[in-house]
Design an enzyme around this catalytic site. Structure first.
Site, PDB file in Angstrom:
ATOM      1  N   GLY A   1       0.844  -1.143   0.298  1.00  0.00           N
ATOM      2  CA  GLY A   1      -0.125  -0.106  -0.028  1.00  0.00           C
ATOM      3  C   GLY A   1       0.935   1.206   0.059  1.00  0.00           C
TER       4      GLY A   1
ATOM      5  N   ASP B   1       2.221   1.441   9.114  1.00  0.00           N
ATOM      6  CA  ASP B   1       1.943   0.602  10.372  1.00  0.00           C
ATOM      7  C   ASP B   1       3.094   0.745  11.485  1.00  0.00           C
ATOM      8  OD1 ASP B   1      -0.587   0.083   9.347  1.00  0.00           O
ATOM      9  OD2 ASP B   1       0.362  -1.926   8.388  1.00  0.00           O
TER      10      ASP B   1
ATOM     11  N   GLY C   1      -3.925  -1.028  11.236  1.00  0.00           N
ATOM     12  CA  GLY C   1      -2.646  -1.712  12.074  1.00  0.00           C
ATOM     13  C   GLY C   1      -3.237  -3.098  12.381  1.00  0.00           C
ATOM     14  N   ARG C   2      -3.117  -3.905  11.679  1.00  0.00           N
ATOM     15  CA  ARG C   2      -3.739  -5.102  12.145  1.00  0.00           C
ATOM     16  C   ARG C   2      -3.093  -5.943  13.361  1.00  0.00           C
ATOM     17  NH1 ARG C   2      -6.321  -8.869   8.940  1.00  0.00           N
ATOM     18  NH2 ARG C   2      -6.975  -6.966   8.107  1.00  0.00           N
TER      19      ARG C   2
ATOM     20  N   GLU D   1      -7.791  -2.028  14.288  1.00  0.00           N
ATOM     21  CA  GLU D   1      -8.564  -2.892  13.379  1.00  0.00           C
ATOM     22  C   GLU D   1      -8.408  -4.404  13.748  1.00  0.00           C
ATOM     23  OE1 GLU D   1      -7.625  -2.607   9.481  1.00  0.00           O
ATOM     24  OE2 GLU D   1      -5.406  -2.810   9.770  1.00  0.00           O
TER      25      GLU D   1
ATOM     26  N   LEU E   1      -8.073   6.509   3.897  1.00  0.00           N
ATOM     27  CA  LEU E   1      -7.999   8.186   4.067  1.00  0.00           C
ATOM     28  C   LEU E   1      -6.679   8.550   4.711  1.00  0.00           C
ATOM     29  CD1 LEU E   1     -11.514   9.301   4.311  1.00  0.00           C
ATOM     30  CD2 LEU E   1     -10.123   9.437   2.397  1.00  0.00           C
TER      31      LEU E   1
END
Length: 385
Positions: A12, A135, A179-180, A235, A285
């Site tokens: 990304g 991240d 940020g998993r 998240e 965003l």
């Protein structure tokens, strides 16, 4: 003999990925060992299709435009690669006299970088990685370009959201951050507290096991003191067994995607406590914004691009550029190389010392680490007659 330089983006885009690109282009243009400069169109797929963009003769004005362009100026991808793809890449790089190959990306891209470097052994082609991730979960570097700007964005929108809820304190608002598995960006929202107390009430990090009962009890306790609350949530929240608290909704070759954590938490508050709640989710965003970029982040992204070209042209190989923090006050860093065999592709999560004792906030130590990367949050004042 001059060798050509190829730059590849992976994963990304961040708010500063193009800044590193511009730094590499300008360094390549001045380097006597570099011939043509190419960008692979849309990541590793562009390399495998032999689809190159000639960047050799870009002017300063044109690279300035790249610096101030959101997204990825040459495109990027998350292409899953097989062994045969690396062999094909080897043939293409040698065929096009590419002696220097730079991959700009995060954990997955650095994994690709390591594999490509091994594949190119014996060809004379050098491969280096340029760090990039919003991240901040890339190992063996103090932080990565892209993170400072995402952290600044998180702090700014948290400040504004808290102000909104103070003005109309009728509900609990959950702000979900990307940020998993690492809460670096989520925790950055606490910097809003530097602005006269406009900080969040709770911060839920993926490094801390989510306990539904404790969470609801905390909300109930805070509601006795104030009617409007703001909660920041990653998240990737998981329970004590390491399971995501929301159900999977989509699966790809790369990962499993889960439902909105923010909506899940808001629904818990509504159904269990009978309190009005809602969720907000900036999502992409947060990653794509360049309007709130950190000045430090922009400068460092440019420098790692330049440093990568300098080192790869000197024969360095199978490594990633890393940022080493020398001091916080005054803020100083140095750039160095770390070998790709040193665990770079391992995810870097927040240390326990960066998290509050009760697990519902970040510590002062984390904020001290973060402040130099984000910069001043003061808005420009507008005066009207």
């Amino acid at each position: 003999m001059k060798k050509n330089l190829l730059i590849i983006h992976g994963g990304g885009p961040t708010g500063v990925i193009n800044v590193s690109l511009a730094g590499a282009i300008r360094a390549g243009q001045k380097n006597p060992n570099v011939g043509k400069i190419f960008g692979a169109r849309n990541g590793m797929g562009g390399l495998l299709r032999e689809d190159f963009i000639d960047l050799s003769n870009l002017t300063k004005e044109e690279t300035d435009l790249i610096i101030n362009t959101p997204g990825s100026a040459i495109g990027t991808s998350r292409d899953p690669l097989e062994e045969k793809d690396y062999k094909k890449a080897r043939e293409i790089l040698v065929k096009n006299n590419i002696g220097y190959c730079l991959l700009n990306g995060g954990n997955g891209t650095m994994n690709t970088c390591a594999k490509l470097a091994r594949e190119m052994e014996g060809t004379g082609v050098k491969v280096l990685g340029i760090p990039k991730t919003m991240d901040n979960d890339l190992g063996n570097t103090d932080h990565a370009p892209g993170f400072g700007s995402a952290a600044r964005y998180m702090a700014e929108i948290t400040k504004e959201l808290v102000a909104d809820v103070k003005g109309l304190p009728i509900h609990v608002v959950i702000l979900e951050a990307m940020g998993r598995n690492a809460g670096w960006v989520t925790g950055a929202g606490a910097l809003a507290n530097d602005q006269e107390g406009f900080g969040p009430d709770l911060i839920l990090l993926p490094e801390v096991a989510f306990d539904e009962e404790k969470f609801l009890a905390k909300i109930k306790e805070l509601r006795k003191k104030k009617s409007g609350l703001v909660v920041l949530a990653s998240e990737g929240l998981k329970d004590k067994d390491g399971k995501f608290i929301t159900k999977p909704i989509f699966k790809s070759d790369r990962a499993v995607y889960y439902g909105d954590v923010g909506s899940h938490l808001a629904n818990l508050i509504i159904s269990k406590l009978n309190i009005k709640a809602r969720a907000e989710r900036p999502g992409l965003l947060m990653r794509s914004s360049i309007s709130l970029r950190s000045e430090v982040d922009v400068k460092e992204a440019y420098e790692v691009g330049k440093f990568a070209v300098e080192k790869i042209s000197q024969g360095e190989n199978s490594a990633m550029v890393a940022i080493e923090r020398i001091s916080n006050d005054p803020y100083q860093v140095a750039y160095k190389l770390v070998g790709l065999s040193e665990g770079i592709i391992e995810e870097k999560i927040m240390d326990e010392s960066y998290i509050s004792e009760d697990g519902f906030y970040v510590s002062d130590k984390y904020l001290a680490y973060l402040r130099p990367l984000v910069g001043n949050l003061d808005n420009k004042m507008i005066s009207l007659n």
